[in-house]
Write a protein that holds these residues in place. Structure first.
Motif, short mmCIF file in Angstrom:
data_model
loop_
_atom_site.label_atom_id
_atom_site.label_comp_id
_atom_site.label_asym_id
_atom_site.label_seq_id
_atom_site.Cartn_x
_atom_site.Cartn_y
_atom_site.Cartn_z
N MET A 45 -18.27 -7.21 1.66
CA MET A 45 -16.64 -6.96 1.25
C MET A 45 -16.21 -5.73 1.83
O MET A 45 -15.18 -5.97 2.65
N ILE A 46 -16.70 -4.72 2.08
CA ILE A 46 -16.40 -3.42 2.84
C ILE A 46 -16.30 -3.62 4.36
O ILE A 46 -15.31 -3.47 5.03
N TRP A 47 -17.27 -4.26 4.82
CA TRP A 47 -17.40 -4.71 6.17
C TRP A 47 -16.26 -5.41 6.80
O TRP A 47 -15.65 -5.41 7.74
N LYS A 48 -15.98 -6.63 5.94
CA LYS A 48 -14.96 -7.50 6.23
C LYS A 48 -13.37 -7.18 6.05
O LYS A 48 -12.76 -7.12 6.83
N ASP A 49 -13.37 -5.81 5.34
CA ASP A 49 -12.11 -5.27 5.57
C ASP A 49 -11.79 -3.89 6.19
O ASP A 49 -10.87 -2.91 6.02
N SER A 50 -13.01 -3.51 6.97
CA SER A 50 -13.25 -2.49 7.81
C SER A 50 -12.57 -2.67 9.32
O SER A 50 -12.62 -3.89 9.73
N THR A 51 -12.00 -1.52 9.89
CA THR A 51 -11.63 -1.62 11.29
C THR A 51 -12.78 -1.51 12.21
O THR A 51 -13.96 -1.42 11.76
N ALA A 53 -13.33 0.27 14.20
CA ALA A 53 -13.90 1.85 14.57
C ALA A 53 -14.65 2.17 13.21
O ALA A 53 -15.96 2.82 13.38
N ALA A 54 -14.33 1.50 11.96
CA ALA A 54 -15.13 2.10 10.85
C ALA A 54 -16.57 1.17 10.87
O ALA A 54 -17.63 1.63 10.50
N MET A 58 -20.42 2.73 10.90
CA MET A 58 -21.20 2.34 9.81
C MET A 58 -22.45 1.86 10.57
O MET A 58 -23.73 2.44 10.36
N VAL A 59 -22.51 1.28 11.71
CA VAL A 59 -23.41 0.95 12.52
C VAL A 59 -24.27 2.13 13.15
O VAL A 59 -25.55 2.18 13.03
#
Length: 72
Positions: A45-51, A53-54, A58-59
């Motif tokens: 859910m977080i990944w799908k809503d991340s830019t 850059a974000a 994370m990676v």
């Protein structure tokens, strides 16, 4: 009505405030492996809503954790 695992996890956290969500995450980290699918759904859910850059950040953090420096 059958719920898949993803839906069940989402329903478990729906309606929780930010402090409660923090507690769900923190109590799942380092817990039994049964908690890992739940963390995966939350991460999705977080990944799908991340830019972009974000996501890159994370990676990068993940890469550092799975490839620790040998200089330490």
């Amino acid at each position: 009505m059958e719920l898949d695992l993803r839906q069940a996890i989402i329903q478990r956290v729906q309606g929780k405030d930010e402090a409660e969500l923090t507690d769900v995450i923190e109590s799942s980290i380092g817990a039994e492996e049964m908690a890992l699918p739940g963390l995966g759904v939350l991460f999705e859910m977080i990944w799908k809503d991340s830019t972009a850059a974000a996501r890159k950040k994370m990676v990068s953090v993940l890469h550092k954790h799975v490839n620790p420096s040998k200089e330490a």
